[in-house]
Design an enzyme around this catalytic site. Structure first.
Site, mmCIF file in Angstrom:
data_model
loop_
_atom_site.group_PDB
_atom_site.id
_atom_site.type_symbol
_atom_site.label_atom_id
_atom_site.label_comp_id
_atom_site.label_asym_id
_atom_site.label_seq_id
_atom_site.Cartn_x
_atom_site.Cartn_y
_atom_site.Cartn_z
ATOM 1 N N CYS A 119 0.856 -1.187 0.000
ATOM 2 C CA CYS A 119 0.000 0.000 0.000
ATOM 3 C C CYS A 119 0.888 1.231 0.000
ATOM 4 O O CYS A 119 2.104 1.136 0.121
ATOM 5 C CB CYS A 119 -0.933 0.002 1.217
ATOM 6 N N CYS A 121 -0.197 4.299 1.810
ATOM 7 C CA CYS A 121 -0.593 5.325 2.787
ATOM 8 C C CYS A 121 0.453 5.598 3.859
ATOM 9 O O CYS A 121 0.546 6.714 4.356
ATOM 10 C CB CYS A 121 -1.937 4.975 3.422
ATOM 11 N N CYS A 129 -3.855 6.207 -0.122
ATOM 12 C CA CYS A 129 -3.320 4.925 -0.587
ATOM 13 C C CYS A 129 -2.957 4.944 -2.074
ATOM 14 O O CYS A 129 -2.892 3.892 -2.710
ATOM 15 C CB CYS A 129 -4.330 3.819 -0.309
ATOM 16 N N LYS A 194 -12.494 -4.775 1.600
ATOM 17 C CA LYS A 194 -11.932 -3.937 2.672
ATOM 18 C C LYS A 194 -12.816 -2.712 2.833
ATOM 19 O O LYS A 194 -13.000 -1.935 1.898
ATOM 20 C CB LYS A 194 -10.502 -3.527 2.322
ATOM 21 N N ARG A 204 -3.772 3.418 12.393
ATOM 22 C CA ARG A 204 -3.303 4.627 11.710
ATOM 23 C C ARG A 204 -2.362 5.414 12.599
ATOM 24 O O ARG A 204 -1.456 6.079 12.118
ATOM 25 C CB ARG A 204 -4.481 5.469 11.237
ATOM 26 N N ARG A 216 -11.077 7.776 3.296
ATOM 27 C CA ARG A 216 -10.787 6.746 2.294
ATOM 28 C C ARG A 216 -12.060 6.219 1.613
ATOM 29 O O ARG A 216 -12.051 5.165 1.005
ATOM 30 C CB ARG A 216 -10.047 5.583 2.948
ATOM 31 N N GLU A 232 -16.616 -7.375 -5.534
ATOM 32 C CA GLU A 232 -15.179 -7.086 -5.377
ATOM 33 C C GLU A 232 -14.367 -8.386 -5.357
ATOM 34 O O GLU A 232 -13.322 -8.500 -5.988
ATOM 35 C CB GLU A 232 -14.927 -6.320 -4.067
ATOM 36 N N LYS A 247 -12.166 -7.576 5.633
ATOM 37 C CA LYS A 247 -11.563 -6.737 6.661
ATOM 38 C C LYS A 247 -12.448 -5.537 6.925
ATOM 39 O O LYS A 247 -12.868 -4.902 5.955
ATOM 40 C CB LYS A 247 -10.194 -6.278 6.161
ATOM 41 N N SER A 273 -7.023 -3.521 14.188
ATOM 42 C CA SER A 273 -6.490 -2.833 15.369
ATOM 43 C C SER A 273 -7.570 -2.404 16.367
ATOM 44 O O SER A 273 -7.406 -2.583 17.576
ATOM 45 C CB SER A 273 -5.661 -1.631 14.935
ATOM 46 N N TYR A 312 -3.536 -9.344 15.923
ATOM 47 C CA TYR A 312 -2.510 -8.905 16.881
ATOM 48 C C TYR A 312 -2.497 -9.809 18.106
ATOM 49 O O TYR A 312 -1.596 -9.719 18.924
ATOM 50 C CB TYR A 312 -2.758 -7.433 17.272
HETATM 51 C C1 PBG Z 1 -3.190 0.147 4.728
HETATM 52 C C2 PBG Z 1 -3.783 -0.695 5.788
HETATM 53 C C3 PBG Z 1 -4.618 -0.311 6.860
HETATM 54 C C4 PBG Z 1 -4.797 -1.456 7.630
HETATM 55 C C5 PBG Z 1 -4.105 -2.486 7.014
HETATM 56 N N1 PBG Z 1 -3.512 -1.995 5.868
HETATM 57 C C6 PBG Z 1 -5.162 1.002 7.258
HETATM 58 C C7 PBG Z 1 -6.120 1.731 6.413
HETATM 59 O O1 PBG Z 1 -6.616 1.253 5.393
HETATM 60 O O2 PBG Z 1 -6.363 2.884 6.780
HETATM 61 C C8 PBG Z 1 -5.568 -1.524 8.931
HETATM 62 C C9 PBG Z 1 -5.179 -2.611 9.857
HETATM 63 C C10 PBG Z 1 -5.693 -2.487 11.240
HETATM 64 O O3 PBG Z 1 -6.499 -1.602 11.593
HETATM 65 O O4 PBG Z 1 -5.292 -3.323 12.055
HETATM 66 N N2 PBG Z 1 -4.050 0.647 3.784
#
Ligand code: PBG
Length: 324
Positions: A119, A121, A129, A194, A204, A216, A232, A247, A273, A312
Site C-alpha cells: 500500500c 498510505c 493509498c 476492505k 493509523r 478513504r 469485489e 476486513k 487494530s 494482533y
Molecule cells: C493500509 C492498511 C490499513 C490497515 C491495514 N492496511 C489502514 C487503512 O486502510 O487505513 C488496517 C489494519 C488495522 O487496523 O489493524 N491501507
C-alpha cells in the site's frame, strides 16, 4: 406421549462437548502483523495497541524468531519509512524499510512465511493509498505504483504479497508484472472486501498513515454493503487472487460467511487494530476476561468461514492453544 427433545444431553461434560465441537482454532490459521521502523535497537510499545511494538530491523528479526518458536506460520509486515513524499517513493525503493526487513528475516529465520502489506498510505505525505490528482486518488496511475511496490517486496524475498489499497484492477496489474519478471509462483492475498472502517483508528496511529485530508471512502467500501463485497471478491479472483480477505472481521462476519459460501478459494479475515484495542482496554479495566473473550472471537471468525485470521492476538492465542 410427547418426548422432550434434549440437546443438553450432548453438553453434560467436557469430553462429550469436545467430541461434538464443530469449530477449532489451529495455530496454522494465524498470521501475526508486525511494524518495522528505521533505526537500531528499537522496541517501542505502540500507545494505541498495548502489547504491540515498533521494531527496528535487528529486533524485528529476534521477534520473528519468537513468533516462529510459538508455531505461528506467517507474519504480515508493515513499514514506517524514514521519509514520506507525494509519490510514496520509499514504498518501492529496493532499499526501503520493508525491503530491508524482509531480506533480514528471510536470511535469518527459515521457514517463516513473510507476507507484505502492499500500500502507499504509510509512505505518502498526504496519507492516501495512491497518487493524488485534483484531490482525488487517481486509480489507473496508482496501479503502476502498486505493482512496482509488490515487485520490490518479492525481489527482497517476500513469500506472499497482500495489496490493501483497494484500487480497481490492482490484482491484475500485480499479477501481470510478477509473471513478467518470472515470479509466477508468488501468491497474492487480496484485501478484496476492505471496508472504510473506524476500526482502523489505532493502526493509523501505529503506522502514521492517517489521511491528511478527506477520508478513504472513495476507494474503501461502504459498511452498508454486502452484495458489493461479492462483486469485489469475484473481480479479484478473475484477476488472479490466490487468497481473498474480508476486513475488518468481527463486524463483518456476515460478509465472511457469504464469501465462504460463494467462492471456493482460501479466505482470510483481518481482526483489525480497533477490535484488538477495545478488548485490551476493557480487559485492563477488568470488565471482560481477555483470554476467554479472545478465544471466543477467534472461534466465531472461523465459524463464520475464515480459513486464516490475521490478528494482533496471534502470539497470545498460540500460547493459549499450546498450554490448554
Ligand atoms: C493500509 C492498511 C490499513 C490497515 C491495514 N492496511 C489502514 C487503512 O486502510 O487505513 C488496517 C489494519 C488495522 O487496523 O489493524 N491501507
Amino acid at each position: 406421549m410427547e418426548i422432550i427433545k434434549r440437546p443438553r444431553r450432548l453438553r453434560t461434560n467436557k469430553t462429550i462437548r469436545n467430541m461434538i465441537k464443530e469449530t477449532t482454532i489451529d495455530i496454522n490459521d494465524l498470521i501475526y502483523p508486525l511494524f518495522v521502523v528505521p533505526g537500531e535497537n528499537i522496541k517501542k510499545e505502540i500507545d494505541s495497541l498495548p502489547g504491540v511494538y515498533h521494531y527496528s530491523i535487528d529486533l524485528l528479526v529476534e521477534e520473528v524468531k519468537d513468533v516462529k518458536k510459538l508455531g505461528i506460520p506467517a507474519v504480515l509486515i508493515f513499514g514506517i519509512p524514514s521519509h514520506k513524499d507525494e509519490l510514496g517513493s520509499e514504498a518501492y525503493d529496493d532499499n526501503g524499510i520493508v525491503q530491508k526487513a524482509v531480506k533480514a528475516i528471510k536470511s535469518e529465520v527459515s521457514d517463516m512465511v513473510v507476507i507484505t502489506d502492499v500500500c502507499m498510505c504509510e509512505y505518502t505525505s498526504h496519507g492516501h493509498c495512491g497518487i493524488i490528482k485534483d484531490d482525488y486518488v487517481d486509480n489507473d496511475e496508482t496501479l503502476e505504483y502498486i505493482a512496482k511496490i509488490a515487485l520490490s517486496h518479492v525481489k527482497a524475498g517476500a513469500d506472499i504479497v497482500a495489496p490493501s489499497d483497494m484500487m480497481d484492477g490492482r490484482i491484475g496489474a500485480i499479477r501481470k508484472l510478477l509473471d513478467k519478471e518470472g515470479f509466477v509462483n508468488i501468491p497474492i492475498m487480496a484485501y478484496s472486501a476492505k471496508y472504510a472502517s473506524s476500526f482502523y483508528g489505532p493502526f493509523r496511529e501505529a503506522a502514521q498513515s492517517a489521511p491528511q485530508f478527506g477520508d478513504r471512502k472513495s476507494y474503501q467500501m461502504d459498511s452498508s454493503n454486502s452484495n458489493e463485497a461479492l462483486r469485489e471478491i469475484s473481480l479479484d479472483i478473475d484477476e488472479g487472487a490466490d487468497i481473498i480477505m474480508v476486513k475488518p472481521a468481527l463486524s463483518y462476519l456476515d460478509i465472511v460467511r457469504r464469501a465462504k459460501d460463494n467462492f471456493n478459494i482460501p479466505l482470510a479475515a483481518y481482526n483489525v487494530s480497533g477490535e484488538y484495542s477495545m478488548v485490551k482496554a476493557a480487559s485492563k479495566m477488568g470488565w471482560v476476561d481477555e483470554k476467554s473473550i479472545v478465544l471466543e472471537m477467534m472461534t466465531s471468525i472461523k465459524r463464520a468461514g475464515a480459513d486464516m485470521i490475521i490478528t494482533y492476538f496471534a502470539k497470545d492465542v498460540a500460547r493459549w492453544l499450546t498450554i490448554q
